[in-house]
Scaffold this active site. Structure first.
Site, PDB file in Angstrom:
ATOM      1  N   ARG A 102       0.795  -1.209  -0.157  1.00  0.00           N
ATOM      2  CA  ARG A 102      -0.074  -0.078   0.093  1.00  0.00           C
ATOM      3  C   ARG A 102       0.801   1.246   0.022  1.00  0.00           C
ATOM      4  O   ARG A 102       0.392   2.294  -0.669  1.00  0.00           O
ATOM      5  CB  ARG A 102      -1.033  -0.071   1.256  1.00  0.00           C
ATOM      6  CG  ARG A 102      -1.943   1.023   1.179  1.00  0.00           C
ATOM      7  CD  ARG A 102      -3.060   0.781   2.213  1.00  0.00           C
ATOM      8  NE  ARG A 102      -2.593   0.833   3.490  1.00  0.00           N
ATOM      9  CZ  ARG A 102      -3.579   0.277   4.651  1.00  0.00           C
ATOM     10  NH1 ARG A 102      -4.441   0.013   4.306  1.00  0.00           N
ATOM     11  NH2 ARG A 102      -2.836   0.526   5.775  1.00  0.00           N
ATOM     12  N   LYS A 150      -2.720   6.202   1.892  1.00  0.00           N
ATOM     13  CA  LYS A 150      -2.599   6.889   3.190  1.00  0.00           C
ATOM     14  C   LYS A 150      -1.676   7.953   3.108  1.00  0.00           C
ATOM     15  O   LYS A 150      -0.586   7.968   3.714  1.00  0.00           O
ATOM     16  CB  LYS A 150      -2.188   5.704   4.118  1.00  0.00           C
ATOM     17  CG  LYS A 150      -3.189   4.947   4.332  1.00  0.00           C
ATOM     18  CD  LYS A 150      -2.639   3.922   5.803  1.00  0.00           C
ATOM     19  CE  LYS A 150      -3.414   4.238   7.133  1.00  0.00           C
ATOM     20  NZ  LYS A 150      -4.682   3.979   7.357  1.00  0.00           N
ATOM     21  N   GLU A 207     -17.010   5.822   3.857  1.00  0.00           N
ATOM     22  CA  GLU A 207     -16.096   5.241   5.099  1.00  0.00           C
ATOM     23  C   GLU A 207     -16.265   6.326   6.207  1.00  0.00           C
ATOM     24  O   GLU A 207     -16.522   7.544   6.097  1.00  0.00           O
ATOM     25  CB  GLU A 207     -14.755   4.708   4.736  1.00  0.00           C
ATOM     26  CG  GLU A 207     -13.820   5.768   4.534  1.00  0.00           C
ATOM     27  CD  GLU A 207     -12.357   5.305   4.140  1.00  0.00           C
ATOM     28  OE1 GLU A 207     -11.911   4.712   5.158  1.00  0.00           O
ATOM     29  OE2 GLU A 207     -11.822   5.523   3.060  1.00  0.00           O
TER      30      GLU A 207
END
Ligand code: PLP
Length: 359
Positions: free
Chosen positions: A103, A205, A241
């Site tokens: 990620r 992120k 989310e």
């Protein structure tokens, strides 16, 4: 095999067999999700166009960066989060660190940064946990939260990527919310701010992900809610989310969760793992658009993330209408939580091959 003692470049010796100091002086029963400074951190550097240097474990402390760094000025930075768990026999394991490495690599490509190889990332995380092993809570008391960072450290005033990067890993022990009877979350659907937009950076992120949600979160908290639930930017119709965790709805034996598309939803590793566990337990799992009305009509709702693990949602409030969900007794959420944490702490056999030994 872990060496019994490691020497860092500054001459500090890390004694991995220091039995007199098996545990740091921490009140393990009082741990929450706040920063407790540990002994060491891992650092490695890279100039643009080159590879990362060897990297080393150094004492935990402040870092220096240019006031003109791209991290501070332009948000050229990424973070990750994962946990190390102590098993009953005292051994320490990491949960899917390769997934965090992948990620970070995807995020680094998006933000025009060099990233460590998967192997180097996992090795750095292992070294950080090993150096701080006395801070890994006893089984059942929590875990060691590990925070890898990738940062543009060098100066760039004109818009462009930094000439220099730092990969840093630090760690902090954190508590086990659920076991201490953490209350279910009460969510407020945010109808003004949007967290991410199609084609944007909501799917990686980046260090810039959380500050945009703070004001909505503060407004919700002032009204007694635990957190905010964001809707899609284009229509304001579909569930995406919560500020820092993914969401699932249960209706009968069908579990649904918003699909990952166009970079609007952070692809949580807990989310992915819960989907795999749910399928293995025989549930039907659907990744698709989830209209907010459907969420309001669910039997159960829960959130997933490294920090919250699998936390039940007690209520969702949308345009003044509050809906409550099942969160007591035999819930799907609890079954999934028990299976996931069972694998993480070694209580349940890791048939998925997710756990990575540190020591
Ligand atoms: C990190 C994060 C999550 C959860 O991801 P995990 O890999 O499960 O910890 C969910 N949403 C956002 C916005 C995040 O930053």
């Amino acid at each position: 095999m872990a060496p019994s003692a490691q020497s860092t470049p500054d001459g500090t010796t890390i004694d991995n067999n220091c039995s007199s100091e098996k545990y740091a002086d921490v009140n393990w029963d009082e741990l929450g999700f706040s920063m407790t400074e540990t002994d060491f951190m891992y650092v490695m550097k890279c100039s643009i166009g080159e590879n990362f240097d060897e990297g080393s474990i150094i004492p935990y402390g402040n870092i220096q960066l240019s006031p003109c760094s791209t991290l501070v000025n332009y948000g050229q930075g990424l973070f990750e989060g994962l946990k190390a768990y102590r098993k009953e026999d005292g051994k320490i394991q990491l949960f899917r660190p390769d997934q965090n490495a992948l990620r970070m690599k995807a995020g680094a490509e998006r933000l025009c940064m060099p990233s460590p190889s998967i192997g180097k990332f996992v090795d750095a995380v292992k070294q950080t946990v090993l150096a701080n092993k006395r801070w890994v809570p006893p089984m059942g008391k929590g875990s060691l939260y590990v925070r890898p960072l990738l940062m543009g450290m060098g100066a760039a005033l004109g818009l462009g990527p930094s000439p220099e990067y730092m990969f840093l890993v630090f760690a902090s022990p954190v508590g086990d919310y659920y076991n201490k009877g953490r209350k279910p979350m009460n969510l407020l659907v945010e109808d003004k701010h949007r967290r991410a937009s199609p084609g944007g950076t909501g799917g990686i992120k980046t260090v810039a992900n959380y500050s945009p949600v703070l004001s909505a979160q503060a407004r919700a908290k002032a009204q007694g809610f635990s957190d905010v639930l964001f809707l899609d930017a284009a229509m304001g119709k579909y569930v995406e989310e919560v500020s820092a965790c993914n969401i699932f709805a249960v209706k009968g034996d069908v579990i649904s969760t918003p699909q990952i598309t166009c970079g609007t939803i952070l692809p949580g590793i807990t989310r992915k793992s819960i989907i795999e566990i749910a399928l293995a337990l025989g549930y039907k799992v659907e990744e698709r658009l989830v209209p907010v009305e459907e969420l309001l009509d669910a039997d159960e709702v829960f959130c997933t993330g490294t920090a919250v693990v699998v936390t039940p949602v007690g209520s969702v409030t949308h345009q003044g209408k509050r809906v409550e969900y099942k969160e007591q007794g035999e819930t799907v959420c609890h079954k999934l939580y028990e299976t996931l944490t069972g694998i993480q702490t070694g209580r349940i056999e890791d048939k998925m091959g997710w756990m990575v030994d540190v020591i």
